[in-house]
Design a protein around this motif. Structure first.
Motif, PDB file in Angstrom:
ATOM      1  N   THR A  42       0.818  -1.224   0.000  1.00 16.72           N
ATOM      2  CA  THR A  42       0.000   0.000   0.000  1.00 16.72           C
ATOM      3  C   THR A  42       0.849   1.271   0.000  1.00 16.72           C
ATOM      4  O   THR A  42       2.001   1.265   0.440  1.00 16.72           O
ATOM      5  N   TRP A 100       1.173   5.626   1.014  1.00 15.22           N
ATOM      6  CA  TRP A 100       1.089   6.323   2.298  1.00 15.22           C
ATOM      7  C   TRP A 100      -0.063   7.302   2.377  1.00 15.22           C
ATOM      8  O   TRP A 100      -0.274   7.919   3.427  1.00 15.22           O
ATOM      9  N   LYS A 108       2.256  -5.092   3.345  1.00 13.89           N
ATOM     10  CA  LYS A 108       3.418  -4.204   3.515  1.00 13.89           C
ATOM     11  C   LYS A 108       2.960  -2.760   3.320  1.00 13.89           C
ATOM     12  O   LYS A 108       2.696  -2.318   2.216  1.00 13.89           O
ATOM     13  N   GLU A 134       6.595   2.952   3.698  1.00 15.82           N
ATOM     14  CA  GLU A 134       7.569   3.313   4.731  1.00 15.82           C
ATOM     15  C   GLU A 134       7.198   4.632   5.413  1.00 15.82           C
ATOM     16  O   GLU A 134       7.546   4.861   6.572  1.00 15.82           O
ATOM     17  N   SER A 164       2.295   4.058  -7.250  1.00 14.34           N
ATOM     18  CA  SER A 164       2.582   4.807  -8.474  1.00 14.34           C
ATOM     19  C   SER A 164       2.564   3.894  -9.702  1.00 14.34           C
ATOM     20  O   SER A 164       2.789   2.683  -9.602  1.00 14.34           O
ATOM     21  N   LEU A 177      -3.270   2.371  -9.653  1.00 16.26           N
ATOM     22  CA  LEU A 177      -2.102   3.234  -9.876  1.00 16.26           C
ATOM     23  C   LEU A 177      -2.465   4.720  -9.914  1.00 16.26           C
ATOM     24  O   LEU A 177      -3.504   5.129  -9.436  1.00 16.26           O
ATOM     25  N   GLU A 203       1.347  12.928 -13.232  1.00 15.85           N
ATOM     26  CA  GLU A 203       0.839  13.015 -11.865  1.00 15.85           C
ATOM     27  C   GLU A 203       1.895  13.676 -10.977  1.00 15.85           C
ATOM     28  O   GLU A 203       3.048  13.265 -10.969  1.00 15.85           O
TER      29      GLU A 203
END
Ligand code: NAD
Length: 508
Positions: A167, A169, A193, A196, A247, A269, A400
Protein backbone atom coordinates in the motif's frame (compact mmCIF):
# COMPACT_ATOMS: atom_id res chain seq x y z
CA UNK A 1 2.04 26.84 17.17
CA UNK A 2 2.06 23.10 16.48
CA UNK A 3 1.96 20.66 19.36
CA UNK A 4 5.61 20.05 20.36
CA UNK A 5 7.39 16.80 19.60
CA UNK A 6 7.29 15.54 23.19
CA UNK A 7 3.50 15.85 23.27
CA UNK A 8 3.18 14.22 19.86
CA UNK A 9 5.28 11.31 21.11
CA UNK A 10 3.06 11.02 24.17
CA UNK A 11 0.02 10.86 21.88
CA UNK A 12 1.68 8.15 19.82
CA UNK A 13 2.53 6.09 22.90
CA UNK A 14 -1.03 6.42 24.18
CA UNK A 15 -2.52 5.42 20.84
CA UNK A 16 -0.24 2.55 19.84
CA UNK A 17 -1.17 -0.78 21.43
CA UNK A 18 2.42 -1.99 22.00
CA UNK A 19 5.39 -0.56 23.84
CA UNK A 20 7.12 1.82 21.45
CA UNK A 21 9.79 3.14 23.81
CA UNK A 22 12.23 1.19 21.61
CA UNK A 23 11.58 0.18 18.02
CA UNK A 24 8.05 -0.28 16.66
CA UNK A 25 7.72 -4.05 16.11
CA UNK A 26 6.24 -6.07 13.25
CA UNK A 27 3.03 -8.10 13.48
CA UNK A 28 3.42 -11.78 12.59
CA UNK A 29 1.31 -14.80 13.51
CA UNK A 30 -1.01 -12.89 15.81
CA UNK A 31 1.69 -11.26 17.92
CA UNK A 32 4.25 -8.50 18.01
CA UNK A 33 7.54 -9.56 16.54
CA UNK A 34 10.75 -7.77 17.40
CA UNK A 35 12.78 -6.59 14.47
CA UNK A 36 16.44 -7.36 13.87
CA UNK A 37 18.82 -4.87 15.52
CA UNK A 38 20.28 -2.58 12.87
CA UNK A 39 17.28 -3.11 10.55
CA UNK A 40 15.17 -0.06 11.30
CA UNK A 41 13.90 3.00 9.52
CA UNK A 42 12.65 6.31 10.88
CA UNK A 43 8.98 7.15 11.15
CA UNK A 44 8.90 10.91 10.58
CA UNK A 45 6.19 13.37 11.57
CA UNK A 46 5.74 15.54 8.45
CA UNK A 47 4.20 18.39 10.45
CA UNK A 48 7.43 19.09 12.34
CA UNK A 49 9.79 17.23 10.04
CA UNK A 50 11.12 15.35 13.08
CA UNK A 51 11.61 11.63 13.69
CA UNK A 52 8.94 10.13 15.91
CA UNK A 53 10.11 6.55 16.40
CA UNK A 54 12.29 3.92 14.75
CA UNK A 55 10.32 1.16 13.04
CA UNK A 56 11.45 -2.43 12.50
CA UNK A 57 12.26 -3.21 8.89
CA UNK A 58 11.45 -6.78 7.89
CA UNK A 59 14.15 -9.25 6.96
CA UNK A 60 13.86 -12.40 4.87
CA UNK A 61 13.38 -14.36 8.13
CA UNK A 62 10.38 -12.19 8.99
CA UNK A 63 8.90 -12.71 5.53
CA UNK A 64 9.45 -16.46 5.86
CA UNK A 65 7.77 -16.50 9.30
CA UNK A 66 4.79 -14.54 7.99
CA UNK A 67 4.36 -16.87 5.02
CA UNK A 68 4.52 -19.97 7.21
CA UNK A 69 2.00 -18.51 9.67
CA UNK A 70 -0.32 -17.52 6.82
CA UNK A 71 -0.09 -20.98 5.25
CA UNK A 72 -0.91 -22.70 8.54
CA UNK A 73 -3.94 -20.49 9.22
CA UNK A 74 -5.49 -20.16 5.78
CA UNK A 75 -6.92 -23.66 5.24
CA UNK A 76 -8.95 -23.64 8.46
CA UNK A 77 -10.18 -20.13 7.70
CA UNK A 78 -11.54 -21.20 4.31
CA UNK A 79 -13.05 -24.32 5.83
CA UNK A 80 -15.21 -22.16 8.13
CA UNK A 81 -18.82 -21.49 7.28
CA UNK A 82 -18.83 -18.14 5.45
CA UNK A 83 -21.12 -16.74 8.11
CA UNK A 84 -18.47 -17.42 10.74
CA UNK A 85 -15.89 -15.52 8.69
CA UNK A 86 -18.44 -12.72 8.38
CA UNK A 87 -18.88 -12.58 12.16
CA UNK A 88 -15.14 -12.01 12.59
CA UNK A 89 -15.10 -9.32 9.88
CA UNK A 90 -18.01 -7.51 11.55
CA UNK A 91 -16.09 -7.74 14.82
CA UNK A 92 -13.14 -6.05 13.12
CA UNK A 93 -15.46 -3.23 11.97
CA UNK A 94 -16.65 -2.79 15.57
CA UNK A 95 -13.05 -2.85 16.78
CA UNK A 96 -12.10 -0.12 14.31
CA UNK A 97 -14.94 2.08 15.57
CA UNK A 98 -14.01 1.40 19.19
CA UNK A 99 -10.38 2.39 18.46
CA UNK A 100 -11.16 5.19 16.00
CA UNK A 101 -9.41 7.90 17.96
CA UNK A 102 -6.17 5.94 18.30
CA UNK A 103 -6.14 4.70 14.69
CA UNK A 104 -6.89 8.18 13.36
CA UNK A 105 -4.27 9.80 15.59
CA UNK A 106 -1.59 7.46 14.26
CA UNK A 107 -2.39 8.41 10.64
CA UNK A 108 -2.39 12.08 11.54
CA UNK A 109 0.96 11.80 13.29
CA UNK A 110 2.86 9.87 10.64
CA UNK A 111 1.05 10.85 7.43
CA UNK A 112 0.07 14.43 8.32
CA UNK A 113 -3.53 13.80 7.31
CA UNK A 114 -5.88 16.14 9.21
CA UNK A 115 -7.44 14.60 12.29
CA UNK A 116 -10.91 15.78 11.22
CA UNK A 117 -10.52 13.33 8.31
CA UNK A 118 -8.67 10.45 9.95
CA UNK A 119 -10.63 9.96 13.16
CA UNK A 120 -14.17 10.17 11.85
CA UNK A 121 -14.13 9.68 8.09
CA UNK A 122 -11.28 7.23 7.49
CA UNK A 123 -12.08 4.95 10.39
CA UNK A 124 -15.77 4.83 9.45
CA UNK A 125 -14.85 4.07 5.86
CA UNK A 126 -12.49 1.31 6.98
CA UNK A 127 -15.19 -0.18 9.23
CA UNK A 128 -17.71 -0.14 6.39
CA UNK A 129 -15.28 -1.91 4.08
CA UNK A 130 -15.16 -4.80 6.54
CA UNK A 131 -18.94 -4.75 6.90
CA UNK A 132 -19.53 -4.75 3.16
CA UNK A 133 -17.22 -7.71 2.58
CA UNK A 134 -18.65 -9.52 5.61
CA UNK A 135 -21.93 -9.41 3.71
CA UNK A 136 -20.40 -11.22 0.75
CA UNK A 137 -19.07 -14.33 2.48
CA UNK A 138 -22.21 -16.39 1.98
CA UNK A 139 -22.58 -15.17 -1.60
CA UNK A 140 -19.39 -16.71 -2.97
CA UNK A 141 -21.54 -18.82 -5.25
CA UNK A 142 -20.34 -20.96 -8.07
CA UNK A 143 -22.47 -22.17 -10.99
CA UNK A 144 -23.89 -25.29 -12.56
CA UNK A 145 -23.07 -25.60 -16.26
CA UNK A 146 -25.53 -27.56 -18.43
CA UNK A 147 -23.23 -30.00 -20.26
CA UNK A 148 -23.96 -33.38 -21.91
CA UNK A 149 -26.84 -35.38 -20.34
CA UNK A 150 -25.58 -37.79 -17.69
CA UNK A 151 -22.65 -35.59 -16.76
CA UNK A 152 -22.38 -32.64 -14.38
CA UNK A 153 -20.11 -29.68 -14.42
CA UNK A 154 -19.89 -27.10 -11.66
CA UNK A 155 -17.84 -23.99 -11.25
CA UNK A 156 -16.47 -23.62 -7.76
CA UNK A 157 -14.64 -20.61 -6.35
CA UNK A 158 -11.66 -21.09 -4.08
CA UNK A 159 -9.36 -18.64 -2.35
CA UNK A 160 -5.97 -18.01 -3.90
CA UNK A 161 -4.23 -18.78 -0.57
CA UNK A 162 -1.92 -15.99 0.53
CA UNK A 163 -2.48 -12.47 -0.77
CA UNK A 164 0.42 -10.02 -0.63
CA UNK A 165 -0.87 -6.45 -0.23
CA UNK A 166 1.37 -3.44 -0.84
CA UNK A 167 0.00 0.00 0.00
CA UNK A 168 0.94 3.68 -0.42
CA UNK A 169 1.09 6.32 2.30
CA UNK A 170 -1.68 8.70 1.33
CA UNK A 171 -4.68 7.06 3.07
CA UNK A 172 -2.90 4.51 5.26
CA UNK A 173 -5.85 3.02 7.13
CA UNK A 174 -8.41 2.87 4.33
CA UNK A 175 -5.87 1.62 1.80
CA UNK A 176 -4.99 -1.22 4.18
CA UNK A 177 -8.65 -2.01 4.98
CA UNK A 178 -9.56 -2.01 1.27
CA UNK A 179 -7.02 -4.74 0.67
CA UNK A 180 -7.45 -6.82 3.81
CA UNK A 181 -11.27 -7.02 3.90
CA UNK A 182 -11.93 -8.63 0.47
CA UNK A 183 -8.95 -10.97 0.85
CA UNK A 184 -10.11 -12.27 4.25
CA UNK A 185 -13.76 -12.44 3.21
CA UNK A 186 -12.81 -14.76 0.36
CA UNK A 187 -10.91 -17.11 2.64
CA UNK A 188 -7.37 -15.91 1.99
CA UNK A 189 -4.59 -15.00 4.42
CA UNK A 190 -2.90 -11.63 4.01
CA UNK A 191 0.63 -10.30 4.29
CA UNK A 192 0.51 -6.52 4.18
CA UNK A 193 3.42 -4.20 3.52
CA UNK A 194 2.49 -0.60 4.29
CA UNK A 195 4.43 2.33 2.83
CA UNK A 196 7.57 3.31 4.73
CA UNK A 197 6.21 6.83 5.28
CA UNK A 198 3.11 5.71 7.20
CA UNK A 199 3.84 2.39 8.93
CA UNK A 200 1.79 2.67 12.12
CA UNK A 201 -1.97 2.34 11.65
CA UNK A 202 -1.76 -0.93 9.68
CA UNK A 203 0.02 -2.54 12.64
CA UNK A 204 -2.71 -1.35 14.96
CA UNK A 205 -5.38 -2.56 12.55
CA UNK A 206 -3.84 -6.05 12.70
CA UNK A 207 -3.94 -5.89 16.50
CA UNK A 208 -7.59 -4.75 16.40
CA UNK A 209 -8.43 -7.63 14.04
CA UNK A 210 -6.73 -10.15 16.31
CA UNK A 211 -8.67 -8.86 19.34
CA UNK A 212 -11.85 -9.16 17.29
CA UNK A 213 -11.20 -12.87 16.88
CA UNK A 214 -9.20 -13.12 13.66
CA UNK A 215 -7.09 -16.26 14.09
CA UNK A 216 -3.33 -15.85 14.28
CA UNK A 217 -1.48 -15.92 10.98
CA UNK A 218 -4.30 -14.64 8.80
CA UNK A 219 -3.05 -11.07 8.82
CA UNK A 220 0.63 -10.20 9.07
CA UNK A 221 2.14 -6.73 8.74
CA UNK A 222 5.69 -6.41 7.48
CA UNK A 223 7.11 -2.92 7.30
CA UNK A 224 10.18 -2.07 5.29
CA UNK A 225 11.41 -0.65 2.01
CA UNK A 226 9.46 -1.52 -1.13
CA UNK A 227 12.40 -2.58 -3.30
CA UNK A 228 13.42 -5.12 -0.64
CA UNK A 229 10.36 -6.28 1.32
CA UNK A 230 7.71 -5.58 -1.36
CA UNK A 231 9.88 -7.10 -4.05
CA UNK A 232 10.51 -10.23 -1.96
CA UNK A 233 6.75 -10.61 -1.51
CA UNK A 234 6.12 -10.36 -5.25
CA UNK A 235 8.79 -13.01 -5.88
CA UNK A 236 7.74 -15.36 -3.07
CA UNK A 237 6.41 -18.60 -4.58
CA UNK A 238 3.85 -19.11 -1.77
CA UNK A 239 2.22 -15.71 -2.20
CA UNK A 240 -0.34 -16.36 -4.91
CA UNK A 241 -1.60 -12.87 -5.57
CA UNK A 242 -0.30 -9.34 -5.26
CA UNK A 243 -2.66 -6.46 -4.75
CA UNK A 244 -0.80 -3.20 -5.11
CA UNK A 245 -1.76 0.45 -4.80
CA UNK A 246 0.86 3.02 -5.65
CA UNK A 247 2.58 4.81 -8.47
CA UNK A 248 2.32 3.74 -12.09
CA UNK A 249 6.10 3.28 -12.34
CA UNK A 250 6.30 0.85 -9.39
CA UNK A 251 3.07 -0.79 -10.56
CA UNK A 252 4.65 -1.49 -13.92
CA UNK A 253 7.68 -3.12 -12.22
CA UNK A 254 5.44 -5.25 -10.02
CA UNK A 255 3.17 -6.16 -12.94
CA UNK A 256 6.14 -7.31 -15.02
CA UNK A 257 7.54 -9.39 -12.18
CA UNK A 258 4.15 -10.89 -11.34
CA UNK A 259 3.78 -11.74 -15.03
CA UNK A 260 7.11 -13.53 -15.02
CA UNK A 261 6.01 -15.44 -11.90
CA UNK A 262 2.54 -16.08 -13.47
CA UNK A 263 0.98 -14.53 -10.39
CA UNK A 264 -2.41 -12.85 -10.22
CA UNK A 265 -2.11 -9.10 -9.73
CA UNK A 266 -4.35 -6.12 -9.08
CA UNK A 267 -2.79 -2.71 -9.70
CA UNK A 268 -4.38 0.54 -8.52
CA UNK A 269 -2.10 3.23 -9.88
CA UNK A 270 -1.73 6.94 -10.48
CA UNK A 271 -4.17 9.39 -12.02
CA UNK A 272 -4.60 12.85 -13.47
CA UNK A 273 -8.29 13.61 -13.15
CA UNK A 274 -9.78 16.03 -15.65
CA UNK A 275 -12.28 18.18 -13.76
CA UNK A 276 -14.62 19.77 -16.35
CA UNK A 277 -16.76 22.78 -15.56
CA UNK A 278 -19.33 23.84 -18.18
CA UNK A 279 -20.87 27.31 -18.31
CA UNK A 280 -24.29 25.90 -17.35
CA UNK A 281 -22.97 24.34 -14.10
CA UNK A 282 -23.76 25.50 -10.58
CA UNK A 283 -20.46 27.37 -10.42
CA UNK A 284 -20.47 27.94 -6.66
CA UNK A 285 -20.84 24.25 -5.92
CA UNK A 286 -18.42 23.31 -8.68
CA UNK A 287 -15.82 25.64 -7.11
CA UNK A 288 -16.37 24.02 -3.69
CA UNK A 289 -15.92 20.62 -5.32
CA UNK A 290 -12.78 21.60 -7.24
CA UNK A 291 -11.07 23.06 -4.18
CA UNK A 292 -11.92 20.01 -2.07
CA UNK A 293 -10.97 17.60 -4.85
CA UNK A 294 -7.64 19.26 -5.60
CA UNK A 295 -6.42 20.17 -2.12
CA UNK A 296 -7.93 17.56 0.17
CA UNK A 297 -5.07 15.55 1.71
CA UNK A 298 -2.66 18.21 0.38
CA UNK A 299 -3.41 17.05 -3.18
CA UNK A 300 -2.00 13.60 -2.41
CA UNK A 301 -4.96 11.70 -3.79
CA UNK A 302 -4.86 9.52 -6.89
CA UNK A 303 -8.19 10.98 -8.06
CA UNK A 304 -7.39 14.61 -7.14
CA UNK A 305 -8.97 17.10 -9.54
CA UNK A 306 -5.55 18.29 -10.61
CA UNK A 307 -6.57 19.41 -14.12
CA UNK A 308 -9.32 21.99 -14.17
CA UNK A 309 -10.91 22.25 -17.63
CA UNK A 310 -13.28 25.18 -17.69
CA UNK A 311 -15.49 26.53 -20.46
CA UNK A 312 -13.81 29.62 -21.87
CA UNK A 313 -16.71 32.04 -21.35
CA UNK A 314 -16.97 31.42 -17.59
CA UNK A 315 -13.28 30.83 -16.85
CA UNK A 316 -12.68 34.29 -15.31
CA UNK A 317 -15.73 34.12 -13.05
CA UNK A 318 -15.00 30.56 -12.02
CA UNK A 319 -11.38 31.28 -11.09
CA UNK A 320 -12.54 34.14 -8.86
CA UNK A 321 -14.73 31.65 -6.97
CA UNK A 322 -11.81 29.22 -6.71
CA UNK A 323 -9.47 31.94 -5.43
CA UNK A 324 -11.89 33.02 -2.74
CA UNK A 325 -12.12 29.47 -1.49
CA UNK A 326 -8.36 28.92 -1.48
CA UNK A 327 -8.02 31.99 0.73
CA UNK A 328 -10.29 30.35 3.30
CA UNK A 329 -8.44 27.01 3.49
CA UNK A 330 -7.24 26.39 7.02
CA UNK A 331 -3.61 25.25 6.86
CA UNK A 332 -1.76 24.09 9.95
CA UNK A 333 -1.09 21.34 12.45
CA UNK A 334 -3.20 18.38 11.31
CA UNK A 335 -3.78 17.51 14.98
CA UNK A 336 -5.90 20.68 15.22
CA UNK A 337 -9.51 19.71 14.43
CA UNK A 338 -9.92 22.97 12.48
CA UNK A 339 -7.10 22.15 10.04
CA UNK A 340 -8.14 21.25 6.49
CA UNK A 341 -4.75 21.13 4.81
CA UNK A 342 -1.72 19.50 6.42
CA UNK A 343 1.83 18.95 5.21
CA UNK A 344 3.13 16.88 2.32
CA UNK A 345 4.20 13.42 3.39
CA UNK A 346 7.99 13.86 3.36
CA UNK A 347 10.80 16.24 2.70
CA UNK A 348 11.67 14.25 -0.44
CA UNK A 349 8.13 14.44 -1.76
CA UNK A 350 7.89 18.18 -1.00
CA UNK A 351 11.12 18.75 -2.91
CA UNK A 352 9.77 16.77 -5.87
CA UNK A 353 6.57 18.83 -5.99
CA UNK A 354 8.53 22.09 -5.68
CA UNK A 355 10.78 20.96 -8.53
CA UNK A 356 7.71 20.36 -10.71
CA UNK A 357 6.42 23.83 -9.85
CA UNK A 358 9.80 25.34 -10.74
CA UNK A 359 9.74 23.51 -14.11
CA UNK A 360 6.23 24.81 -14.78
CA UNK A 361 7.32 28.37 -14.03
CA UNK A 362 10.38 27.94 -16.23
CA UNK A 363 7.99 26.95 -19.02
CA UNK A 364 6.30 30.34 -18.52
CA UNK A 365 3.38 29.44 -16.27
CA UNK A 366 2.32 31.94 -13.65
CA UNK A 367 0.49 30.93 -10.46
CA UNK A 368 -2.91 32.47 -9.90
CA UNK A 369 -2.51 35.29 -7.41
CA UNK A 370 -4.40 34.32 -4.27
CA UNK A 371 -3.79 35.49 -0.76
CA UNK A 372 -3.40 31.92 0.40
CA UNK A 373 -2.98 31.65 4.19
CA UNK A 374 0.64 31.72 5.28
CA UNK A 375 2.39 28.39 5.50
CA UNK A 376 3.75 27.21 8.86
CA UNK A 377 7.51 27.68 9.12
CA UNK A 378 8.15 24.03 10.00
CA UNK A 379 7.59 20.64 8.43
CA UNK A 380 6.80 19.84 4.81
CA UNK A 381 3.94 22.22 3.99
CA UNK A 382 3.17 23.27 0.42
CA UNK A 383 0.95 26.16 -0.67
CA UNK A 384 -2.11 25.40 -2.82
CA UNK A 385 -1.05 26.51 -6.30
CA UNK A 386 -3.09 27.08 -9.46
CA UNK A 387 -1.51 27.63 -12.88
CA UNK A 388 -3.76 29.28 -15.47
CA UNK A 389 -3.70 29.21 -19.31
CA UNK A 390 -1.94 25.87 -19.36
CA UNK A 391 -1.35 24.04 -22.63
CA UNK A 392 -2.86 20.62 -21.81
CA UNK A 393 0.13 18.94 -23.48
CA UNK A 394 2.66 20.45 -21.04
CA UNK A 395 4.28 17.97 -18.66
CA UNK A 396 2.71 19.65 -15.62
CA UNK A 397 -0.75 18.93 -17.09
CA UNK A 398 0.12 15.41 -18.21
CA UNK A 399 2.04 13.84 -15.34
CA UNK A 400 0.84 13.01 -11.86
CA UNK A 401 2.46 15.43 -9.39
CA UNK A 402 0.60 14.41 -6.25
CA UNK A 403 0.67 17.74 -4.50
CA UNK A 404 -1.63 20.75 -4.03
CA UNK A 405 -1.26 21.87 -7.63
CA UNK A 406 -3.94 22.51 -10.25
CA UNK A 407 -3.48 23.37 -13.91
CA UNK A 408 -6.25 25.30 -15.65
CA UNK A 409 -6.99 24.91 -19.35
CA UNK A 410 -10.02 26.30 -21.15
CA UNK A 411 -12.24 24.69 -23.77
CA UNK A 412 -14.81 26.00 -26.24
CA UNK A 413 -17.14 23.03 -26.52
CA UNK A 414 -17.89 19.56 -25.23
CA UNK A 415 -15.77 17.77 -27.84
CA UNK A 416 -12.73 19.79 -26.93
CA UNK A 417 -13.38 19.25 -23.19
CA UNK A 418 -13.60 15.50 -23.51
CA UNK A 419 -10.55 15.36 -25.80
CA UNK A 420 -8.46 17.21 -23.21
CA UNK A 421 -9.88 15.16 -20.35
CA UNK A 422 -9.00 11.91 -22.12
CA UNK A 423 -5.68 13.23 -23.37
CA UNK A 424 -3.26 11.85 -20.77
CA UNK A 425 -1.80 8.37 -20.31
CA UNK A 426 -3.90 7.97 -17.15
CA UNK A 427 -7.48 6.76 -16.89
CA UNK A 428 -8.56 6.77 -13.27
CA UNK A 429 -11.32 9.38 -12.90
CA UNK A 430 -13.19 12.10 -14.75
CA UNK A 431 -15.31 14.76 -13.10
CA UNK A 432 -17.86 16.91 -14.94
CA UNK A 433 -20.06 19.72 -13.70
CA UNK A 434 -22.99 20.64 -15.93
CA UNK A 435 -26.73 21.13 -15.53
CA UNK A 436 -27.41 19.42 -18.87
CA UNK A 437 -28.33 15.81 -18.06
CA UNK A 438 -27.88 14.68 -21.66
CA UNK A 439 -24.41 16.15 -21.81
CA UNK A 440 -23.55 14.47 -18.51
CA UNK A 441 -24.56 11.10 -19.97
CA UNK A 442 -22.56 11.72 -23.14
CA UNK A 443 -19.49 12.56 -21.09
CA UNK A 444 -19.79 9.46 -18.96
CA UNK A 445 -19.95 7.31 -22.12
CA UNK A 446 -16.95 8.98 -23.71
CA UNK A 447 -14.71 9.24 -20.63
CA UNK A 448 -11.75 6.85 -20.83
CA UNK A 449 -11.61 6.37 -17.08
CA UNK A 450 -12.73 3.75 -14.57
CA UNK A 451 -14.65 6.30 -12.50
CA UNK A 452 -16.87 9.20 -13.61
CA UNK A 453 -18.21 11.76 -11.16
CA UNK A 454 -21.08 13.88 -12.49
CA UNK A 455 -21.88 16.97 -10.38
CA UNK A 456 -20.14 15.35 -7.44
CA UNK A 457 -16.60 14.73 -6.30
CA UNK A 458 -14.88 11.80 -4.64
CA UNK A 459 -17.99 9.77 -3.96
CA UNK A 460 -16.97 6.27 -2.91
CA UNK A 461 -18.72 3.21 -1.53
CA UNK A 462 -17.38 -0.24 -0.69
CA UNK A 463 -20.03 -1.73 -2.99
CA UNK A 464 -18.90 0.32 -5.98
CA UNK A 465 -16.00 -1.15 -7.97
CA UNK A 466 -12.94 1.06 -8.11
CA UNK A 467 -10.17 0.89 -10.70
CA UNK A 468 -8.51 2.62 -13.60
CA UNK A 469 -8.26 2.42 -17.37
CA UNK A 470 -5.00 2.83 -19.31
CA UNK A 471 -1.92 3.55 -17.13
CA UNK A 472 -4.07 3.85 -13.99
CA UNK A 473 -4.24 0.17 -13.33
CA UNK A 474 -5.38 -3.33 -13.84
CA UNK A 475 -8.26 -5.01 -12.03
CA UNK A 476 -10.73 -3.63 -9.53
CA UNK A 477 -11.00 -3.08 -5.82
CA UNK A 478 -14.27 -2.98 -3.91
CA UNK A 479 -17.67 -4.18 -5.02
CA UNK A 480 -18.57 -7.71 -6.01
CA UNK A 481 -15.79 -7.49 -8.62
CA UNK A 482 -13.15 -7.48 -5.88
CA UNK A 483 -14.43 -10.83 -4.64
CA UNK A 484 -13.74 -12.60 -7.92
CA UNK A 485 -10.27 -11.10 -8.07
CA UNK A 486 -9.31 -12.81 -4.83
CA UNK A 487 -10.50 -16.24 -5.91
CA UNK A 488 -9.62 -18.95 -8.37
CA UNK A 489 -12.13 -20.86 -10.44
CA UNK A 490 -12.15 -24.62 -10.37
CA UNK A 491 -14.38 -26.53 -12.80
CA UNK A 492 -15.50 -29.88 -11.43
CA UNK A 493 -16.80 -32.69 -13.68
CA UNK A 494 -18.66 -35.80 -12.58
CA UNK A 495 -20.75 -38.58 -14.12
CA UNK A 496 -24.30 -39.47 -13.11
CA UNK A 497 -23.53 -43.17 -13.86
CA UNK A 498 -20.50 -45.35 -14.67
CA UNK A 499 -18.16 -43.61 -17.08
CA UNK A 500 -18.03 -45.08 -20.60
CA UNK A 501 -14.73 -44.88 -22.40
CA UNK A 502 -15.16 -43.55 -25.94
CA UNK A 503 -12.68 -46.28 -26.90
CA UNK A 504 -14.97 -48.96 -25.49
CA UNK A 505 -17.52 -48.25 -28.22
CA UNK A 506 -14.93 -47.94 -31.00
CA UNK A 507 -15.42 -50.46 -33.82
CA UNK A 508 -13.13 -53.47 -33.48
P1 NAD B 1 4.93 4.05 -4.55
O1 NAD B 1 4.62 3.38 -5.81
O2 NAD B 1 6.24 4.76 -4.42
O3 NAD B 1 4.89 3.02 -3.33
C1 NAD B 1 3.75 2.25 -3.05
C2 NAD B 1 4.16 1.03 -2.25
O4 NAD B 1 4.98 0.21 -3.07
C3 NAD B 1 4.97 1.33 -1.00
O5 NAD B 1 4.57 0.44 0.03
C4 NAD B 1 6.38 1.04 -1.43
O6 NAD B 1 7.24 0.68 -0.36
C5 NAD B 1 6.17 -0.13 -2.37
N1 NAD B 1 7.24 -0.36 -3.35
C6 NAD B 1 8.10 0.55 -3.86
N2 NAD B 1 8.94 -0.05 -4.73
C7 NAD B 1 8.60 -1.36 -4.77
C8 NAD B 1 9.10 -2.49 -5.47
N3 NAD B 1 10.10 -2.38 -6.35
N4 NAD B 1 8.52 -3.67 -5.27
C9 NAD B 1 7.47 -3.80 -4.41
N5 NAD B 1 6.96 -2.77 -3.71
C10 NAD B 1 7.52 -1.56 -3.88
O7 NAD B 1 3.71 5.04 -4.26
P2 NAD B 1 3.52 6.08 -3.08
O8 NAD B 1 4.44 7.22 -3.34
O9 NAD B 1 3.59 5.38 -1.77
O10 NAD B 1 1.99 6.53 -3.30
C11 NAD B 1 1.60 7.47 -4.22
C12 NAD B 1 1.08 6.82 -5.48
O11 NAD B 1 0.00 5.94 -5.17
C13 NAD B 1 0.51 7.82 -6.46
O12 NAD B 1 0.97 7.52 -7.75
C14 NAD B 1 -1.00 7.60 -6.35
O13 NAD B 1 -1.71 7.97 -7.50
C15 NAD B 1 -1.06 6.15 -6.10
N6 NAD B 1 -2.35 5.79 -5.50
C16 NAD B 1 -3.28 5.15 -6.28
C17 NAD B 1 -4.52 4.82 -5.77
C18 NAD B 1 -5.56 4.10 -6.60
O14 NAD B 1 -6.49 3.56 -6.01
N7 NAD B 1 -5.45 4.08 -7.91
C19 NAD B 1 -4.83 5.13 -4.43
C20 NAD B 1 -3.86 5.77 -3.66
C21 NAD B 1 -2.62 6.10 -4.20
Amino acid sequence: MPLPLTDRLALLRDAFPADVSGTVPLWVNGEWRKGTPGEEFACVDPTLGETLVPVASSTSDDIGAAVEAAKRAQRAWWDLDGQDRARVLRGIADGIRANAKALGTLDTLDAGRPIRDTVARDTERAARLFEFFAGTTDRLRGAFIPVQPGRSNTIEYEPIGIVGAITPWNYPLTNAAGKIAPALATGNAVILKPAEDSPLSALMLAWVAHRAGLPAGLLNVLNGPGPRVGDAMVRHPDIGKITFTGSTSVGRTIGALAGAELKSVTLELGGKTGFMVFADADLERAADALVFSAFNNAGQTCTAGSRLLVEERVAGDFLKLVSARIERIRIGDPLDPETQLGPAISSRHREQVLARMAEAEKAGLVPLATSCPQLPGHGFFLAPTVYVDVDPKLAVAQEEIFGPLVTVSTFRDEDEAIAIANGTPYGLATTAWTSDIFRARRISRRAQTGIVWLNTAHSLHPGSPYGGYKQSGLGLEMGEEAIRQHMRIKTVWSEDGPWQSPWASAPA
